[in-house]
Design a protein around this motif. Structure first.
Motif, PDB file in Angstrom:
ATOM      1  N   ARG A 140      12.063   1.038   9.587  1.00 22.70           N
ATOM      2  CA  ARG A 140      11.727   0.181  10.541  1.00 22.70           C
ATOM      3  C   ARG A 140      11.275   0.578  11.755  1.00 22.70           C
ATOM      4  N   LEU A 157      16.801   0.281   8.771  1.00 22.06           N
ATOM      5  CA  LEU A 157      16.679   0.107  10.112  1.00 22.06           C
ATOM      6  C   LEU A 157      15.701   1.374  10.497  1.00 22.06           C
ATOM      7  N   LEU A 166      19.626  -7.134   8.038  1.00 21.70           N
ATOM      8  CA  LEU A 166      20.444  -5.804   7.310  1.00 21.70           C
ATOM      9  C   LEU A 166      21.737  -5.705   7.623  1.00 21.70           C
ATOM     10  N   LEU A 205      24.372  -3.330   8.672  1.00 24.79           N
ATOM     11  CA  LEU A 205      24.437  -2.041   9.038  1.00 24.79           C
ATOM     12  C   LEU A 205      25.897  -1.224   8.793  1.00 24.79           C
ATOM     13  N   VAL A 223      20.451   2.552  18.099  1.00 23.48           N
ATOM     14  CA  VAL A 223      20.812   2.429  16.489  1.00 23.48           C
ATOM     15  C   VAL A 223      22.222   2.494  16.490  1.00 23.48           C
ATOM     16  N   TYR A 264      16.516  -6.655  12.856  1.00 24.05           N
ATOM     17  CA  TYR A 264      17.396  -6.003  11.783  1.00 24.05           C
ATOM     18  C   TYR A 264      18.546  -7.209  11.454  1.00 24.05           C
ATOM     19  N   LYS A 295      19.878  -8.950  17.767  1.00 27.57           N
ATOM     20  CA  LYS A 295      19.627  -8.280  16.460  1.00 27.57           C
ATOM     21  C   LYS A 295      18.064  -7.821  16.358  1.00 27.57           C
ATOM     22  N   THR A 296      17.899  -7.422  17.573  1.00 27.98           N
ATOM     23  CA  THR A 296      16.246  -6.868  17.735  1.00 27.98           C
ATOM     24  C   THR A 296      16.097  -5.884  18.701  1.00 27.98           C
ATOM     25  N   GLN A 329      21.207   0.912   7.338  1.00 28.44           N
ATOM     26  CA  GLN A 329      20.975   1.951   8.399  1.00 28.44           C
ATOM     27  C   GLN A 329      19.577   2.605   8.082  1.00 28.44           C
TER      28      GLN A 329
END
Length: 100
Positions: A49, A46, A35, A37, A89, A32, A3-4, A43
């Motif tokens: 960021r 993200l 979050l 998604l 992504v 994230y 998750k990074t 989204q």
């Protein structure tokens, strides 16, 4: 999938592609895990960021003395960072949709 994005993974390549702009080996961790998604809001956050991290690595968050003109190498660096993170992504969004 983690998750990074470590320096958004691709931003490490930006340092090689534009050494005059991005600090060599510059890394920023974009997380994230907080979050969702599956939602447009998650989204969008993200993307925000990633944009912030890319601007920082490419030097667009620093003031240039004596000019308001954006450094063309920094602009190129930012475009490269944006393009190179799209697949990460997309994979994260697909993974989130599958409960992953």
């Amino acid at each position: 999938m983690s998750k990074t994005f470590a320096a958004i993974a691709a931003l490490g390549l930006v340092a090689t592609a534009a050494p005059a702009v991005a600090q060599e080996g510059a890394n920023i961790i974009v997380t994230y895990d907080d979050l969702d998604l599956d939602t447009a809001k998650g989204q969008k956050e993200l993307d925000r960021r990633i944009e912030k991290a890319a601007r920082q690595v490419c030097g667009l968050d620093r003031q240039r003395t004596g000019t308001r003109i954006r450094d063309p190498k920094a602009t190129e660096c930012l475009a490269y960072a944006r393009n190179s993170t799209r697949e990460y992504v997309a994979a994260a969004v697909v993974s989130a949709g599958k409960g992953g």
